[in-house]
Design an enzyme around this catalytic site. Structure first.
Site, mmCIF file in Angstrom:
data_model
loop_
_atom_site.group_PDB
_atom_site.id
_atom_site.type_symbol
_atom_site.label_atom_id
_atom_site.label_comp_id
_atom_site.label_asym_id
_atom_site.label_seq_id
_atom_site.Cartn_x
_atom_site.Cartn_y
_atom_site.Cartn_z
ATOM 1 N N GLU A 202 0.506 -3.901 -1.904
ATOM 2 C CA GLU A 202 -0.596 -3.546 -2.807
ATOM 3 C C GLU A 202 -1.714 -4.560 -2.671
ATOM 4 O O GLU A 202 -2.630 -4.456 -3.112
ATOM 5 C CB GLU A 202 -0.081 -3.016 -4.072
ATOM 6 N N ASP B 113 8.031 -1.574 2.194
ATOM 7 C CA ASP B 113 7.346 -2.501 1.420
ATOM 8 C C ASP B 113 8.002 -2.524 -0.126
ATOM 9 O O ASP B 113 8.707 -1.204 -0.517
ATOM 10 C CB ASP B 113 6.066 -1.998 1.144
HETATM 11 C C1 LIG Z 1 -0.696 3.092 0.410
HETATM 12 C C2 LIG Z 1 -1.667 2.429 -0.386
HETATM 13 O O1 LIG Z 1 -1.995 3.206 -1.449
HETATM 14 N N1 LIG Z 1 -2.051 1.505 -0.135
HETATM 15 C C3 LIG Z 1 -3.014 0.535 -0.995
HETATM 16 C C4 LIG Z 1 -3.108 -0.585 -0.088
HETATM 17 C C5 LIG Z 1 -4.105 -1.628 -1.134
HETATM 18 C C6 LIG Z 1 -4.856 -2.480 -0.281
HETATM 19 C C7 LIG Z 1 -5.821 -3.293 -1.127
HETATM 20 N N2 LIG Z 1 -5.327 -4.101 -2.308
HETATM 21 C C8 LIG Z 1 -7.128 -2.674 -1.408
HETATM 22 O O2 LIG Z 1 -7.346 -2.248 -2.611
HETATM 23 O O3 LIG Z 1 -8.182 -2.734 -0.585
HETATM 24 C C9 LIG Z 1 -4.141 1.285 -1.028
HETATM 25 O O4 LIG Z 1 -4.696 1.466 -2.289
HETATM 26 O O5 LIG Z 1 -4.713 2.381 -0.397
#
Ligand SMILES: CC(=O)N[C@@H](CCC[C@H](N)C(=O)O)C(=O)O
Length: 376
Positions: free
Chosen positions: A128, A69
């Site tokens: 993200e 990513d």
């Molecule tokens: C690995 C990581 O930190 N991923 C993010 C993915 C975000 C998904 C979405 N924007 C949300 O906030 O639900 C995470 O915050 O876990």
């Protein structure tokens, strides 16, 4: 690629973090590096702000995918790095600068050591938010070069360098973003009885939602409701007519996700009556859980422990989300944690992963992919 080159790439990328689907400089930087490889077996296609890179195998029976990513976060960096972010208010605070450098390291290894199978690298935007994995995998280019297996990693600040952690089955949670807009009646700070104050309503809503996990979700399941941002009002002596809550819901089961949403909706309906206001809920982007292919992830863990000197740990499920979950729901594969030993965690302004982990990951994935190409 020499270690120093990979460090330079990581540090260059660290300086230009960009939000999802705005990764223009990042895409250009990656393309410049990839084009320097000058292999006649390399095919490159851009997709929105992402890139597909296909390295043709010598006698392909399958295509092995590797996803990195590429987006950053809206965080003002507070590290003491001499190569701090040049984009004020934005930072690679989730390790995607590492993820990209590692992918380039693996690609470079296989350009010099071609294997039988095709390799497909997916430099994917918007992890993200709002989510690039699903549209990228459903694109025409992915249809043409569709991988048969797919792998990815995520940095793990709490693990030492040289440690790899993963588990068969469920690794990362189901996620849903959460946006709630409240509209009441503003007015003079000295005449609260003539208004419907949305700052008070928002504060109460946050407090009420905190009881969902403790009182509505099965204690043997896991869930998170986090409100990361509240905005409302205009100045200190005007009662706020509007407020907005922004957050995220995480659950290990789909049933709990439905339950949490049902409870949020009920609480918000009650708030409308109690505070004489209007409320609108928007769930934004939702990510499928990361469910590792059981056989492949078990094989990977055994391979690392038997054929390398790195430490392999069986991890527990995490409440982090990852849109890579969509890819592994369609293609057999897995994700693993890469130890980077940072005193500050993911999404922290002082995240400082140890760069020695880049070489560990390149080594691990190069060896495992070679092994996978030789096996059926
Ligand atoms: C690995 C990581 O930190 N991923 C993010 C993915 C975000 C998904 C979405 N924007 C949300 O906030 O639900 C995470 O915050 O876990």
């Amino acid at each position: 690629m020499e270690k120093e080159e990979l460090l330079k790439i990581r540090r260059d990328l660290h300086q230009i973090p960009e939000l999802g689907f705005q990764e223009y400089k990042t895409q250009q930087y990656l393309l410049n590096i990839i084009k320097q490889f000058k292999s006649e077996h390399l095919k490159i296609e851009t997709w929105r702000t992402g890139i597909f890179v296909l390295l043709e195998g010598t006698n392909p029976k399958k295509t092995i995918g590797y996803r990195a990513d590429i987006d950053g976060l809206p965080i003002q960096e507070e590290t003491t790095y001499p190569f701090q972010s040049k984009h004020s208010g934005y930072m690679h605070a989730c390790g995607h600068d590492f993820h990209m450098s590692i992918a380039l390291g693996i690609l470079s290894h296989f350009i010099d050591n071609r294997i039988e199978d095709n390799l497909l690298f997916l430099f994917q935007p918007a992890e993200e938010g709002p989510g690039g994995a699903e549209p990228m995998l459903n694109s025409e280019i992915a249809g043409k070069w569709r991988p048969d297996l797919i792998f990815a990693l995520h940095i793990a600040p709490e693990l030492p360098v040289g440690t790899i952690a993963t588990k068969p089955g469920l690794l990362f949670a189901n996620t849903s973003e959460l946006f709630i807009d409240l509209k009441g009646k503003g007015g003079h700070a000295a005449y609260p009885h003539t208004t419907n104050d949305m700052v008070v309503a928002a504060a109460n809503l946050v407090t009420q939602m905190q009881s969902i996990v403790s009182r509505n979700v099965d204690p043997l399941d896991s869930a998170v409701v986090t409100i990361g941002k509240i905005t409302g009002g205009t100045v200190q002596n005007i009662i706020a007519e509007n407020a907005r809550l922004e957050g995220t819901i995480r659950t290990l089961s789909v049933e709990s996700m439905d339950k949490v949403k049902e409870r949020i909706e009920a609480i918000v309906r009650g708030l409308e009556i109690g505070y004489n206001c209007q409320a609108a809920i928007d769930y934004g982007a939702m990510y499928h859980q990361v469910y590792n292919d059981e056989a492949l992830s078990e094989e990977f863990m055994s391979y690392i422990s038997e054929h390398t000197d790195y430490d392999v740990k069986l991890s527990t499920e995490a409440m982090t989300g990852e849109d890579f979950g969509y890819m592994v729901s369609k293609i057999p594969g897995f994700m693993f944690w890469l130890g980077v030993d940072s005193p500050f965690g993911l999404h922290h302004a002082k995240l400082t992963p140890n760069e020695d982990a880049i070489q560990v990951a390149v080594d691990v994935m190069s060896k495992y992919i070679e092994f996978k190409s030789k096996s059926k």
